[in-house]
Design a protein around this motif. Sequence first.
Motif, PDB file in Angstrom:
ATOM      1  N   GLY A  72      78.968  77.425  16.748  1.00 46.50           N
ATOM      2  CA  GLY A  72      78.411  77.941  17.873  1.00 46.50           C
ATOM      3  C   GLY A  72      76.949  78.408  17.927  1.00 46.50           C
ATOM      4  N   VAL A  73      76.233  78.278  16.673  1.00 46.39           N
ATOM      5  CA  VAL A  73      74.916  78.446  16.543  1.00 46.39           C
ATOM      6  C   VAL A  73      73.972  77.354  17.472  1.00 46.39           C
ATOM      7  N   PRO A  74      73.033  77.895  18.138  1.00 48.51           N
ATOM      8  CA  PRO A  74      72.163  76.836  18.791  1.00 48.51           C
ATOM      9  C   PRO A  74      71.150  76.050  17.762  1.00 48.51           C
ATOM     10  N   GLY A  75      70.902  75.000  18.068  1.00 48.07           N
ATOM     11  CA  GLY A  75      70.083  73.982  17.027  1.00 48.07           C
ATOM     12  C   GLY A  75      68.957  74.526  16.514  1.00 48.07           C
ATOM     13  N   GLU A  76      68.213  75.479  17.284  1.00 42.50           N
ATOM     14  CA  GLU A  76      66.909  76.324  16.964  1.00 42.50           C
ATOM     15  C   GLU A  76      66.908  77.210  15.828  1.00 42.50           C
ATOM     16  N   GLY A  77      68.697  77.451  15.352  1.00 42.66           N
ATOM     17  CA  GLY A  77      68.906  78.478  14.486  1.00 42.66           C
ATOM     18  C   GLY A  77      69.364  77.887  13.328  1.00 42.66           C
ATOM     19  N   ILE A  78      69.097  76.516  13.239  1.00 43.96           N
ATOM     20  CA  ILE A  78      69.826  75.783  12.068  1.00 43.96           C
ATOM     21  C   ILE A  78      68.789  75.216  11.288  1.00 43.96           C
ATOM     22  N   ILE A  79      68.930  75.129   9.853  1.00 43.34           N
ATOM     23  CA  ILE A  79      68.076  74.283   9.237  1.00 43.34           C
ATOM     24  C   ILE A  79      69.106  73.775   7.773  1.00 43.34           C
ATOM     25  N   CYS A  80      68.874  72.713   7.408  1.00 45.14           N
ATOM     26  CA  CYS A  80      69.664  71.942   6.404  1.00 45.14           C
ATOM     27  C   CYS A  80      69.087  71.855   5.114  1.00 45.14           C
ATOM     28  N   GLY A  81      69.791  71.685   4.002  1.00 46.65           N
ATOM     29  CA  GLY A  81      69.260  71.491   2.797  1.00 46.65           C
ATOM     30  C   GLY A  81      70.017  70.868   1.757  1.00 46.65           C
ATOM     31  N   GLY A 222      74.081  71.345   2.659  1.00 50.76           N
ATOM     32  CA  GLY A 222      74.203  73.047   2.945  1.00 50.76           C
ATOM     33  C   GLY A 222      73.252  73.250   4.167  1.00 50.76           C
ATOM     34  N   TYR A 223      73.652  74.544   4.840  1.00 51.54           N
ATOM     35  CA  TYR A 223      73.007  74.953   6.004  1.00 51.54           C
ATOM     36  C   TYR A 223      72.698  76.442   6.072  1.00 51.54           C
ATOM     37  N   ALA A 224      71.409  76.647   6.719  1.00 45.58           N
ATOM     38  CA  ALA A 224      71.261  78.206   7.092  1.00 45.58           C
ATOM     39  C   ALA A 224      71.405  78.436   8.540  1.00 45.58           C
ATOM     40  N   LEU A 225      71.901  79.555   9.084  1.00 43.49           N
ATOM     41  CA  LEU A 225      71.936  80.055  10.181  1.00 43.49           C
ATOM     42  C   LEU A 225      71.341  81.176  10.398  1.00 43.49           C
ATOM     43  N   GLY A 226      70.371  81.472  11.489  1.00 48.20           N
ATOM     44  CA  GLY A 226      69.547  82.401  11.653  1.00 48.20           C
ATOM     45  C   GLY A 226      69.131  82.372  13.041  1.00 48.20           C
ATOM     46  N   ASN A 227      68.215  83.431  13.304  1.00 51.10           N
ATOM     47  CA  ASN A 227      67.136  83.181  14.583  1.00 51.10           C
ATOM     48  C   ASN A 227      66.080  82.454  14.584  1.00 51.10           C
TER      49      ASN A 227
END
Length: 354
Positions: A72-81, A222-227
């Motif tokens: 449910g987190v928008p794409g601008e709030g996601i980064i993958c690693g 993995g992925y991180a979710l944030g503003n």
Amino acid sequence: MESLIRKNIQQLIAYKVDAPQFEIIVNANESPYDFPMQLKRKFCDDICNTDLNRYPEACFPELIEAITDYTGVPGEGIICGSGSDELIAMINQAFVDPGDVVVSHSPSFSMYDIWATIANARHMMVPDLPGHLPDVEGMIAAACQNQAKLLYICNPNNPTGYIFSRTDIIKILDTVPSLVILDEAYIEFFGESGVDLLEKYPRLLVLRTLSKAFGLAGIRCGYALGNKEIIDILYKVKGPYNLNVLTQKLAVIALKNRDAILRNLEILKAERQKAMRVLETFPGLTLYPSGANFIYFETERAEAIYQALLKRNILIKRFIETDATPGSIRFSMGKPQENQKILDIIKEVVYNEA
């Protein structure tokens, strides 16, 4: 050569893993269930139609879309690693200067300490309270008194399996000046995520992985979710093509077919509860509740149990005793017959040495 090495790296002990040459492997909290064959075939078809001579998508748009659909987190709030490990490294690279303070609870995931050491930070690991309960007040005090840049909350915690209450997580977020990293590597086994807190707390970053519940440790995703502000900062230190095309393709397939893959969660949780009921009957073991896919217990017979399992070609995780804690064992849930074999061997050791 030694004069060329950074001083904070000279004493760092390399994180090395055992070669998986064992009949039963339950030392790394992996899923015992491989990726479904029909989805592997779909992956093969996708790869056959992919140009491997080109670099992968640097910002992984298809994978981001799949993660948005899942979280449910928008794409601008996601980064993958490449697993949570790379994301933790990126966080340190982006936010931590030499001498800055990083706070975590202890014992917890060893990579927090390794990447803090590499960043030449001062890592304050706040020991658990008796009974392996996190010292939330101690963590808050350490962060506030030292203006900590980062504070880690591993929930559920690795290796002990305990859970931070939502009240405690919010208390930390309301109090500390730090970027708070909520590591949810095992959240699917517990079910109560803190992702919804991102809307209220701009200094919160949530880490996730496909290595555990999704059974994809081998693809390192993995992925991180944030503003958006925090994610944009992390993109500044991300390698241009850090996630290869094979990983991206398979991760998308996994997320789009998550209902089929995550059916195994109920089996693993039931096996965890069954194993804990058995272990509770053994003398000399201090067993702790777990919200993850593994069991953790302390015992003076840890080394004997570890060696007995090795002789039967079974690899578990053994933690060496310290002045503060006895030796301990952590083993992740395997298939039912594997778990039964492990329990039988532990029983032999416990009662033969009782």
